[in-house]
Scaffold this motif. Sequence first.
Motif, PDB file in Angstrom:
ATOM      1  N   PRO A  48       0.829  -1.212   0.000  1.00 12.14           N
ATOM      2  CA  PRO A  48       0.000   0.000   0.000  1.00 12.14           C
ATOM      3  C   PRO A  48       0.863   1.262   0.000  1.00 12.14           C
ATOM      4  CG  PRO A  48      -0.738  -1.567   1.671  1.00 12.14           C
ATOM      5  CD  PRO A  48       0.585  -2.065   1.175  1.00 12.14           C
ATOM      6  N   MET A  49       0.249   2.381  -0.308  1.00 10.38           N
ATOM      7  CA  MET A  49       0.987   3.640  -0.340  1.00 10.38           C
ATOM      8  C   MET A  49       1.352   4.079   1.077  1.00 10.38           C
ATOM      9  SD  MET A  49      -0.971   5.640  -3.472  1.00 10.38           S
ATOM     10  CE  MET A  49      -1.437   6.889  -2.384  1.00 10.38           C
ATOM     11  N   ALA A  50       2.362   4.922   1.176  1.00  9.69           N
ATOM     12  CA  ALA A  50       2.796   5.441   2.472  1.00  9.69           C
ATOM     13  C   ALA A  50       1.611   6.084   3.193  1.00  9.69           C
ATOM     14  CB  ALA A  50       3.907   6.464   2.278  1.00  9.69           C
ATOM     15  N   GLY A  51       1.559   5.855   4.500  1.00 12.67           N
ATOM     16  CA  GLY A  51       0.485   6.418   5.308  1.00 12.67           C
ATOM     17  C   GLY A  51      -0.743   5.557   5.426  1.00 12.67           C
ATOM     18  N   ARG A  71       4.552 -16.207   0.787  1.00 14.44           N
ATOM     19  CA  ARG A  71       3.800 -16.992  -0.202  1.00 14.44           C
ATOM     20  C   ARG A  71       4.731 -17.460  -1.317  1.00 14.44           C
ATOM     21  NH1 ARG A  71       1.300 -18.958   2.625  1.00 14.44           N
ATOM     22  NH2 ARG A  71       2.500 -17.783   4.132  1.00 14.44           N
ATOM     23  N   ALA A  72       5.949 -16.909  -1.381  1.00 11.86           N
ATOM     24  CA  ALA A  72       6.888 -17.225  -2.469  1.00 11.86           C
ATOM     25  C   ALA A  72       7.784 -18.392  -2.088  1.00 11.86           C
ATOM     26  CB  ALA A  72       7.745 -16.008  -2.784  1.00 11.86           C
ATOM     27  N   LYS A  73       8.000 -19.291  -3.037  1.00 16.79           N
ATOM     28  CA  LYS A  73       8.951 -20.378  -2.834  1.00 16.79           C
ATOM     29  C   LYS A  73      10.368 -19.966  -3.216  1.00 16.79           C
ATOM     30  CE  LYS A  73       5.668 -24.099  -3.977  1.00 16.79           C
ATOM     31  NZ  LYS A  73       5.434 -25.240  -4.903  1.00 16.79           N
ATOM     32  N   ASP A  74      10.501 -19.153  -4.281  1.00 16.68           N
ATOM     33  CA  ASP A  74      11.838 -18.936  -4.834  1.00 16.68           C
ATOM     34  C   ASP A  74      12.180 -17.477  -5.092  1.00 16.68           C
ATOM     35  OD1 ASP A  74      14.297 -20.141  -6.086  1.00 16.68           O
ATOM     36  OD2 ASP A  74      13.528 -19.040  -7.819  1.00 16.68           O
ATOM     37  N   GLU A  75      11.187 -16.643  -5.410  1.00 22.08           N
ATOM     38  CA  GLU A  75      11.519 -15.295  -5.877  1.00 22.08           C
ATOM     39  C   GLU A  75      10.467 -14.296  -5.424  1.00 22.08           C
ATOM     40  OE1 GLU A  75      12.932 -13.324 -10.165  1.00 22.08           O
ATOM     41  OE2 GLU A  75      12.396 -15.443 -10.011  1.00 22.08           O
ATOM     42  N   VAL A  76      10.927 -13.099  -5.045  1.00 17.02           N
ATOM     43  CA  VAL A  76      10.039 -12.028  -4.605  1.00 17.02           C
ATOM     44  C   VAL A  76      10.448 -10.731  -5.288  1.00 17.02           C
ATOM     45  CG1 VAL A  76       9.330 -10.569  -2.658  1.00 17.02           C
ATOM     46  CG2 VAL A  76       9.547 -13.035  -2.335  1.00 17.02           C
ATOM     47  N   THR A  77       9.455 -10.020  -5.820  1.00 18.96           N
ATOM     48  CA  THR A  77       9.658  -8.655  -6.307  1.00 18.96           C
ATOM     49  C   THR A  77       8.745  -7.747  -5.495  1.00 18.96           C
ATOM     50  OG1 THR A  77      10.186  -9.374  -8.564  1.00 18.96           O
ATOM     51  CG2 THR A  77       9.491  -7.085  -8.271  1.00 18.96           C
ATOM     52  N   VAL A  78       9.319  -6.785  -4.813  1.00 12.34           N
ATOM     53  CA  VAL A  78       8.538  -5.863  -3.987  1.00 12.34           C
ATOM     54  C   VAL A  78       8.356  -4.555  -4.738  1.00 12.34           C
ATOM     55  CG1 VAL A  78       8.474  -4.541  -1.833  1.00 12.34           C
ATOM     56  CG2 VAL A  78       9.307  -6.903  -1.834  1.00 12.34           C
ATOM     57  N   VAL A  79       7.100  -4.109  -4.824  1.00 10.11           N
ATOM     58  CA  VAL A  79       6.783  -2.838  -5.465  1.00 10.11           C
ATOM     59  C   VAL A  79       6.553  -1.808  -4.362  1.00 10.11           C
ATOM     60  CG1 VAL A  79       5.260  -1.619  -7.053  1.00 10.11           C
ATOM     61  CG2 VAL A  79       5.708  -4.074  -7.375  1.00 10.11           C
ATOM     62  N   GLY A  80       7.511  -0.915  -4.208  1.00  6.77           N
ATOM     63  CA  GLY A  80       7.455   0.101  -3.161  1.00  6.77           C
ATOM     64  C   GLY A  80       8.857   0.599  -2.876  1.00  6.77           C
ATOM     65  N   ASP A  81       8.995   1.894  -2.599  1.00  8.98           N
ATOM     66  CA  ASP A  81      10.333   2.422  -2.349  1.00  8.98           C
ATOM     67  C   ASP A  81      10.778   2.106  -0.927  1.00  8.98           C
ATOM     68  OD1 ASP A  81       9.102   4.291  -0.665  1.00  8.98           O
ATOM     69  OD2 ASP A  81       9.049   5.831  -2.230  1.00  8.98           O
ATOM     70  N   SER A  82      12.023   2.456  -0.613  1.00  9.19           N
ATOM     71  CA  SER A  82      12.595   2.095   0.682  1.00  9.19           C
ATOM     72  C   SER A  82      11.837   2.727   1.841  1.00  9.19           C
ATOM     73  CB  SER A  82      14.072   2.490   0.739  1.00  9.19           C
ATOM     74  OG  SER A  82      14.230   3.889   0.586  1.00  9.19           O
ATOM     75  N   ALA A  83      11.284   3.929   1.638  1.00 15.97           N
ATOM     76  CA  ALA A  83      10.532   4.578   2.713  1.00 15.97           C
ATOM     77  C   ALA A  83       9.270   3.783   3.053  1.00 15.97           C
ATOM     78  CB  ALA A  83      10.168   6.007   2.309  1.00 15.97           C
TER      79      ALA A  83
END
Length: 574
Positions: A515-518, A533-545
């Motif tokens: 979700p978006m910040a806040g 939920r991932a067995k092998d690979e994860v891509t996270v959509v979201g910046d470090s903040a």
Amino acid sequence: MMDNESLNVDPVASLVDMIGRRYGASDDVLRDVVRPLVAATDEEHVALAVSASTEAAAYAARHRDLIQTASFEEEISPLGAPIVIVGDRFWYLRRFARAEHRVAMALHRAQEEEAEPVAGLTHEEIATALAEVTRELNEQGISSPELGGVVANMVFRKISFVTGGPGTGKTWIVAQALRVIDRALSARASLHERVSIGLSAPTGKASRRVSSALTRSLGSDGLRVLSRDADREGSLHQLLGVRPDRMHSPRALGDDVTVVDEVSMADLVMLDLLMAAAQRDHGAPSHLVLVGDPNQLASVNVGAVLSDVVNSEAGLESLITRLTTTHRYQAGGEGGRVAMVGDLADAVIGNRPDDTVAMLSAGGAHLHSVASPTDAALREMVLSNARKVIALAEAGEAHAALSALSQLTVLCGTRRGPGSVEWWNEYVRDELVDSLTWCGSFYVGQPVIVRKNQNALKVSNGDVGVVIGGEQPMVVFDEGRAIPLSSLGYLSSAWAMTIHKSQGSEYEHVVVVLPMAGSPLLTRELFYTAVTRAKDEVTVVGDSAVIREALGRDVERVSGLTERLHWLKTAAIE
């Protein structure tokens, strides 16, 4: 069927108004007491916690028809004042006060009293069988020091827990414990009655997954004497014979041992019904074995019972076996090796934001991050997998299409808005629309998720299938279940789904759209549940903040269960 949202109904206001009319409550009581409490339960808290003061007693004294006070050990009857104050501090709607008391008493008795053993087994019989199974595991190079505790609790306790993160072998150790019981029963000269085990989970999808996992864990030999009650395997609603709109009078459990997986997803009321159903009308109670990961998201209804129970303050350690060694994921991150999904899960649940961000920023083979769902490479990756699923479905290869679908999925923290479930499903459809073969309002190759149990068709809320064309278009689910598309209702597109809906599932590669910040939905439990939920690979959509914000916020579900259990234990000692 329309829901409250589509009818624009405010459930909080409706219940507050009903209580006001029925009990003649004044505007100030509705404003100061009733509305805050109803709003808290609408936000999935069991109770409203306030500072202990004489104000609570004064309110109760002035409004006896509306408010009742009770002690921690006091049983709450089904009928009476709609609001109950327990221990001067916790304010409840009556049905939740009653449910919490009943769950607490069931757990307290399970800790204080040894149950009638499964099939009358003795400690000596169990010890002999445990030694045999342990020796066989050792010969395979497998060590399981926790097995003895799981077996002992399963046989000699009315209720017990097996907890651990993904890949710690929860289902495997339950299967080995059943092997020990089976071996002990097999050693008897004769067995005069059927001894059965039942399997369930909060959803039908999770129940089928644990059933398959248990079968694999038992191996080719299976069970010699113990009987699996396949006819009763299914969701908790099916097991108990209840519905979301009729949560009372549960059917008594029919098996000697009942194993319930993914119990973190079960809410307070459901677990109250389950524990009541275990007290069978005839014969000894069913032994409940409750399995789950307390760090995952809690139920979508009130309470976080598993998390409350495993809290050290609850004092239920003798009922709990905690598994801590991860077997699913290969270790990484040390000695120059690339970080793996298990490393990321450990960093998230361990609240290590620097490590989490560093792993995702390193761009290794298994962990990635992008700042936005508009990232071109991310979109093409999702579309490429969608094209593969659709092509296989167009060729009539249903099993292969389902397999391709399990290779990659998009899990979102929100249903609507940028990067949401709705956004991704519309994006995939719109990008591929010129090449789609339509079957009414659905298209061949479209993954669909069931939003409501349809027992006559043997499909459950959360089941995911793929549309296959032909003279009679079908939806094909796991285990080869094929149902005419025209017979099914309550279907939504499932190129993406909410993180809540994904519980009990596994995928090779998971795209996690935070979700978006806040956002109040942005929590460590949400992030952890998606990652695992991932067995092998994860891509996270979201910046470090956003990632750091997620790790800095825990899901908080107010209840008095831990404190009530602590009080009962202390009172018993005194």
